[in-house]
Design a protein around this motif. Structure first.
Motif, PDB file in Angstrom:
ATOM      1  N   GLU A   3     125.590  69.742  34.317  1.00  0.00           N
ATOM      2  CA  GLU A   3     126.062  68.629  34.825  1.00  0.00           C
ATOM      3  C   GLU A   3     125.381  68.436  36.243  1.00  0.00           C
ATOM      4  O   GLU A   3     125.365  69.235  36.899  1.00  0.00           O
ATOM      5  N   GLY A   4     124.803  67.168  36.250  1.00  0.00           N
ATOM      6  CA  GLY A   4     124.178  66.785  37.395  1.00  0.00           C
ATOM      7  C   GLY A   4     122.740  67.511  37.649  1.00  0.00           C
ATOM      8  O   GLY A   4     121.869  67.352  38.368  1.00  0.00           O
ATOM      9  N   GLY A   5     122.084  68.110  36.328  1.00  0.00           N
ATOM     10  CA  GLY A   5     120.936  68.408  36.346  1.00  0.00           C
ATOM     11  C   GLY A   5     119.998  67.354  36.063  1.00  0.00           C
ATOM     12  O   GLY A   5     120.116  66.283  35.569  1.00  0.00           O
ATOM     13  N   VAL A   6     118.618  67.693  36.460  1.00  0.00           N
ATOM     14  CA  VAL A   6     117.669  66.406  36.240  1.00  0.00           C
ATOM     15  C   VAL A   6     116.435  67.326  35.668  1.00  0.00           C
ATOM     16  O   VAL A   6     115.845  68.524  35.763  1.00  0.00           O
ATOM     17  N   MET A   7     115.818  66.332  34.878  1.00  0.00           N
ATOM     18  CA  MET A   7     114.435  66.740  34.081  1.00  0.00           C
ATOM     19  C   MET A   7     113.403  65.646  34.565  1.00  0.00           C
ATOM     20  O   MET A   7     113.573  64.709  34.795  1.00  0.00           O
ATOM     21  N   SER A   8     112.166  66.229  35.071  1.00  0.00           N
ATOM     22  CA  SER A   8     111.090  65.466  35.371  1.00  0.00           C
ATOM     23  C   SER A   8     109.951  65.714  34.312  1.00  0.00           C
ATOM     24  O   SER A   8     109.856  66.986  34.051  1.00  0.00           O
ATOM     25  N   VAL A   9     109.392  64.578  33.873  1.00  0.00           N
ATOM     26  CA  VAL A   9     108.333  64.879  32.782  1.00  0.00           C
ATOM     27  C   VAL A   9     107.083  64.110  33.154  1.00  0.00           C
ATOM     28  O   VAL A   9     107.133  62.849  33.932  1.00  0.00           O
ATOM     29  N   ASN A  10     105.893  64.735  33.175  1.00  0.00           N
ATOM     30  CA  ASN A  10     104.636  64.053  33.299  1.00  0.00           C
ATOM     31  C   ASN A  10     104.172  63.636  31.921  1.00  0.00           C
ATOM     32  O   ASN A  10     104.132  63.984  31.006  1.00  0.00           O
ATOM     33  N   LEU A  11     103.802  62.184  32.014  1.00  0.00           N
ATOM     34  CA  LEU A  11     103.427  61.326  30.685  1.00  0.00           C
ATOM     35  C   LEU A  11     102.019  61.044  31.101  1.00  0.00           C
ATOM     36  O   LEU A  11     101.712  60.177  32.082  1.00  0.00           O
ATOM     37  N   PHE A  12     100.996  61.526  30.355  1.00  0.00           N
ATOM     38  CA  PHE A  12      99.691  61.147  30.718  1.00  0.00           C
ATOM     39  C   PHE A  12      98.726  61.513  29.342  1.00  0.00           C
ATOM     40  O   PHE A  12      99.029  62.278  28.711  1.00  0.00           O
TER      41      PHE A  12
ATOM     42  N   THR B 167     102.194  59.079  34.890  1.00  0.00           N
ATOM     43  CA  THR B 167     103.599  58.647  35.182  1.00  0.00           C
ATOM     44  C   THR B 167     104.884  59.612  35.069  1.00  0.00           C
ATOM     45  O   THR B 167     104.794  60.168  34.070  1.00  0.00           O
ATOM     46  N   VAL B 168     105.531  59.791  36.035  1.00  0.00           N
ATOM     47  CA  VAL B 168     106.662  60.773  36.110  1.00  0.00           C
ATOM     48  C   VAL B 168     107.853  60.162  35.830  1.00  0.00           C
ATOM     49  O   VAL B 168     108.271  58.998  36.371  1.00  0.00           O
ATOM     50  N   VAL B 169     108.428  60.669  34.739  1.00  0.00           N
ATOM     51  CA  VAL B 169     109.854  60.117  34.448  1.00  0.00           C
ATOM     52  C   VAL B 169     111.028  61.003  34.717  1.00  0.00           C
ATOM     53  O   VAL B 169     110.952  62.153  34.497  1.00  0.00           O
ATOM     54  N   LEU B 170     112.023  60.275  35.074  1.00  0.00           N
ATOM     55  CA  LEU B 170     113.169  61.195  35.596  1.00  0.00           C
ATOM     56  C   LEU B 170     114.502  61.174  34.810  1.00  0.00           C
ATOM     57  O   LEU B 170     114.637  59.665  34.233  1.00  0.00           O
ATOM     58  N   ALA B 171     115.052  61.997  34.225  1.00  0.00           N
ATOM     59  CA  ALA B 171     116.370  61.686  33.364  1.00  0.00           C
ATOM     60  C   ALA B 171     117.356  62.875  33.788  1.00  0.00           C
ATOM     61  O   ALA B 171     116.781  64.139  34.282  1.00  0.00           O
ATOM     62  N   TRP B 172     118.505  62.379  33.745  1.00  0.00           N
ATOM     63  CA  TRP B 172     119.451  63.339  34.266  1.00  0.00           C
ATOM     64  C   TRP B 172     120.761  63.218  33.742  1.00  0.00           C
ATOM     65  O   TRP B 172     121.003  62.320  32.770  1.00  0.00           O
ATOM     66  N   LYS B 173     121.581  64.389  33.854  1.00  0.00           N
ATOM     67  CA  LYS B 173     122.961  64.542  33.205  1.00  0.00           C
ATOM     68  C   LYS B 173     123.944  64.176  34.420  1.00  0.00           C
ATOM     69  O   LYS B 173     123.886  64.682  35.429  1.00  0.00           O
ATOM     70  N   GLY B 174     124.923  63.201  34.233  1.00  0.00           N
ATOM     71  CA  GLY B 174     125.868  62.917  35.193  1.00  0.00           C
ATOM     72  C   GLY B 174     125.820  61.421  35.655  1.00  0.00           C
ATOM     73  O   GLY B 174     125.604  60.726  34.721  1.00  0.00           O
ATOM     74  N   GLY B 175     126.423  61.087  36.823  1.00  0.00           N
ATOM     75  CA  GLY B 175     126.605  59.852  37.028  1.00  0.00           C
ATOM     76  C   GLY B 175     125.600  58.755  37.260  1.00  0.00           C
ATOM     77  O   GLY B 175     124.234  59.288  37.095  1.00  0.00           O
ATOM     78  N   PRO B 176     125.890  57.604  37.614  1.00  0.00           N
ATOM     79  CA  PRO B 176     124.630  56.591  37.835  1.00  0.00           C
ATOM     80  C   PRO B 176     123.801  57.091  38.687  1.00  0.00           C
ATOM     81  O   PRO B 176     124.046  57.981  39.746  1.00  0.00           O
ATOM     82  N   LEU B 177     122.222  56.292  38.802  1.00  0.00           N
ATOM     83  CA  LEU B 177     121.642  56.403  39.995  1.00  0.00           C
ATOM     84  C   LEU B 177     122.470  56.397  41.358  1.00  0.00           C
ATOM     85  O   LEU B 177     123.049  55.252  41.556  1.00  0.00           O
TER      86      LEU B 177
END
Length: 258
Positions: A170-179, A212-222
């Motif tokens: 919970e509260g963890g974040v993923m960053s992904v490189n899309l290219f 393009t870096v995409v961020l996705a996360w578990k938890g509350g809103p931005l």
């Protein structure tokens, strides 16, 4: 100790290196750059998209930035690893399928020695997220999975991103490189949004090179813009990263129905 996945793997392109103007580059037998290291400042994040992969810092409270477990899927030239493990002193795990990439990193890119806070797993990232990692055991997940052709992510299914979401605490974040020449940002982003929820996925503007870096996360809103700005200022002051630029370029995914 390096753990190896016990199954026959596909033939992999050998890692090669080049140097220009004080920067060492990693390749997989092609001109495509898979990573870079400044020889005078090896801990610095040389490539702009790698810097933006650290935009997960905006989504974690400043007091928690250096805490928890960071996992990198796809070693590249080890820049993220050198930063999370060496600079931030986080517990760090790297998953890399290609043994020559691991070997070249140890010989030429200052890959840290393994120990209590650092582990290298020589295995397929899908195997790691499916069978090895414990659910909710990862706080920061950086995904950068490309082969020697750099055409599109080698793992890019909704099921894969659901596995990634399952790994995050919970509260963890993923960053992904899309290219990639064949990659569709909209398709990949839609899969990530299906796994995390559309209100838990934002992206940064593309770099000049098309990453393009995409961020996705578990938890509350931005968090509100004021909080993002404060976190960015902290990241700049403590870690020397251009985080205030990230606040200006972060944005929600386009509405596919618009």
């Amino acid at each position: 100790m390096t753990t190896k996945q016990k199954k026959t793997e596909p033939e992999l392109a050998p890692a090669t290196i080049s140097e220009f103007d004080g920067v060492r580059y990693l390749h997989l037998g092609t001109p495509w750059v898979q990573g870079a290291m400044n020889l005078k400042k090896p801990a610095a994040l040389e490539l702009e998209y790698i810097q933006r992969m650290m935009a997960w810092m905006l989504l974690r409270p400043a007091a928690e930035l250096a805490r928890g477990h960071a996992v990198q899927l796809g070693l590249g030239a080890g820049a993220i690893t050198r930063f999370t493990q060496g600079v931030m002193k986080m517990k760090t795990t790297v998953v890399e399928l290609n043994p020559t990439v691991i070997g070249v990193n140890r010989a030429f890119f200052r890959l840290p020695a393994e120990g209590a806070r650092f582990q290298v797993l020589e295995m397929d990232a899908q195997h790691y997220v499916d069978e090895v990692a414990e659910p909710a055991s990862v706080d920061v997940l950086c995904v950068d999975l490309y082969d020697h052709e750099a055409a599109s992510p080698v793992l890019d299914s909704e099921a894969f991103y659901r596995d990634c979401a399952r790994l995050l605490a919970e509260g963890g974040v993923m960053s992904v490189n899309l290219f990639g020449r064949d990659a569709s940002f909209e398709r990949s982003a839609a899969r990530i949004a299906a796994a995390f929820g559309p209100d838990r996925v934002w992206s940064l503007r593309p770099t000049r090179e098309g990453n393009t870096v995409v961020l996705a996360w578990k938890g509350g809103p931005l968090p509100p813009r004021e909080e993002l700005t404060a976190r960015a200022q902290h990241a700049e002051t403590r870690w020397g990263l251009p985080a205030r630029k990230w606040v200006r370029m972060i944005r929600p995914l386009p509405d596919p129905t618009a």
